[in-house]
Design an enzyme around this catalytic site. Structure first.
Site, PDB file in Angstrom:
ATOM      1  N   GLU A 119       0.897  -1.152   0.177  1.00  0.00           N
ATOM      2  CA  GLU A 119      -0.061  -0.152  -0.040  1.00  0.00           C
ATOM      3  C   GLU A 119       0.825   1.189   0.017  1.00  0.00           C
ATOM      4  O   GLU A 119       1.833   1.367   0.790  1.00  0.00           O
ATOM      5  CB  GLU A 119      -0.818   0.061   1.359  1.00  0.00           C
TER       6      GLU A 119
ATOM      7  N   GLU B 171      -5.009   8.186  10.467  1.00  0.00           N
ATOM      8  CA  GLU B 171      -3.944   8.044  10.619  1.00  0.00           C
ATOM      9  C   GLU B 171      -3.398   8.466  12.126  1.00  0.00           C
ATOM     10  O   GLU B 171      -3.647   9.513  12.675  1.00  0.00           O
ATOM     11  CB  GLU B 171      -2.690   8.511   9.842  1.00  0.00           C
TER      12      GLU B 171
END
Length: 273
Positions: free
Chosen positions: A61, A72
């Site tokens: 990824e 995140e």
């Protein structure tokens, strides 16, 4: 051979072009690594993706840097900040993929947010994905109910739109799983990405619910960072995803992270067997 079927495969099979994402799960458990494009620079991003491929990663990824990566934790947020400080843009990320494709055909998936894709232009973005051979897309802030905004375009350009299922999905789990493509990204823990000592979620129960309606491969991410965790995850799912731990290696070693990445990914891949 595992009989994984999903909407994207049905479309791709019409042209005998089976999804690379699907192939990564055939006859084995997959290890999926993540890094942020442009951290520490474009050239090293190419080198580190190739290093992961060399070490046995089945899918990589690539995060497209964004100013507000809401899913995140601090480690990946800081990587986004470092990349953006070098004025890295989406075209630069596509250039990185072009260089990667000169040396490997490992399945690649972008992880980004809907705003950068919208700004770039949906049609233009996914056409470019097909041109450089990006095989999947993960968009944490695109709700399942709104995926039709891009679904037709991703199918047109053979890019798997990878669904996320979280512990909070509850009544929506079956609905999301039924329409999944590529693989299902099963979020192991509440909150944002980041390394965790323990995974407390009852993943077996969620996986059982998914299995009742879908054969799409399931890969578990968020918090995974040790071989022991990967081994346990691989016993109940088709794959494990590791992001923050790899990004942290890059943060610590900068332009000299190739060997530590190879050593780490090698250990993690071995734990899937």
């Amino acid at each position: 051979m595992n009989n994984y079927t999903n909407e994207a495969n049905k479309i791709n099979n019409k042209t005998n072009n089976i999804s690379k994402i699907t192939k990564a799960f055939q006859n084995k458990k997959a290890f999926i690594g993540f890094l942020t494009a442009g951290d520490p620079n474009k050239e090293k991003t190419v080198e580190y993706v190739l290093a992961m491929a060399e070490a046995g990663a089945d899918i990589v990824e690539i995060g497209i840097p964004f100013s507000d990566p809401i899913a995140e934790g601090p480690v990946i947020q800081e990587a986004n900040t470092r990349a953006l400080s070098k004025n890295l843009n989406t075209d630069d990320v596509f250039d990185i993929v072009k260089e990667i494709r000169k040396k490997t055909d490992i399945p690649l998936a972008f992880l980004t947010y809907i705003n950068p894709i919208f700004y770039y232009g949906y049609e233009r973005f996914f056409k470019k994905c097909k041109e450089v051979d990006v095989n999947g897309i993960i968009i944490p802030d695109l709700p399942f109910e709104e995926k039709n905004e891009i679904k037709e375009i991703t199918e047109k350009y053979y890019v798997d739109l990878i669904s996320l299922i979280a512990p909070t999905s509850k009544d929506r789990i079956k609905m999301i799983a039924k329409e999944s493509t590529g693989f299902i990204y099963l979020v192991s823990s509440m909150g944002v990405t980041g390394m965790r000592n323990k995974i407390k979620t009852d993943l077996k129960e969620i996986i059982s619910e998914i299995r009742g309606v879908s054969n799409t491969p399931i890969a578990v991410g968020f918090g995974i960072n040790t071989p022991e965790q990967v081994k346990k995850i691989s016993q109940i799912s088709e794959g494990a995803i590791v992001g923050s731990a790899i990004v942290k290696i890059i943060a610590e070693h900068g332009v000299n992270a190739k060997k530590p990445i190879i050593d780490y990914v090698s250990k993690m891949k071995k734990a899937t067997k």
